[in-house]
Design a protein around this motif. Structure first.
Motif: not given
Length: 85
Positions: A7-15
């Motif tokens: 989830v944190s990887d995906l959040a960085r992509v979204l960020f």
């Protein structure tokens, strides 16, 4: 593709995407933008991570709010990944 990312990887992509919280995106919009960004960087997250770091340095006052939003959205649209951690 996203099942190997946290989830944190995906959040960085979204960020690192142009999508804004003020747009009140649907789960489908969030998934599409994340998957498009991952494809655009050939599944190498280092570019997204570098952009997150740059934004944190350039706009420290907005970093925390945006990252919290990105984490909430990633958790919301990929709940299976969130429960696996």
């Amino acid at each position: 593709m996203t099942t190997t990312m946290s989830v944190s990887d995906l959040a960085r992509v979204l960020f690192a995407s142009p999508l804004q919280a003020s747009e009140n995106p649907s789960p489908d919009q969030v998934r599409v933008i994340i998957e498009d960004r991952i494809r655009a960087c050939h599944e190498d997250l280092s570019g997204c991570t570098a952009l997150v770091a740059q934004e944190a340095g350039d706009h420290p006052e907005a970093y925390e709010t945006r990252m919290r939003w990105a984490l909430r959205e990633a958790d919301r649209v990929y709940p299976v990944l969130a429960s696996a951690t």
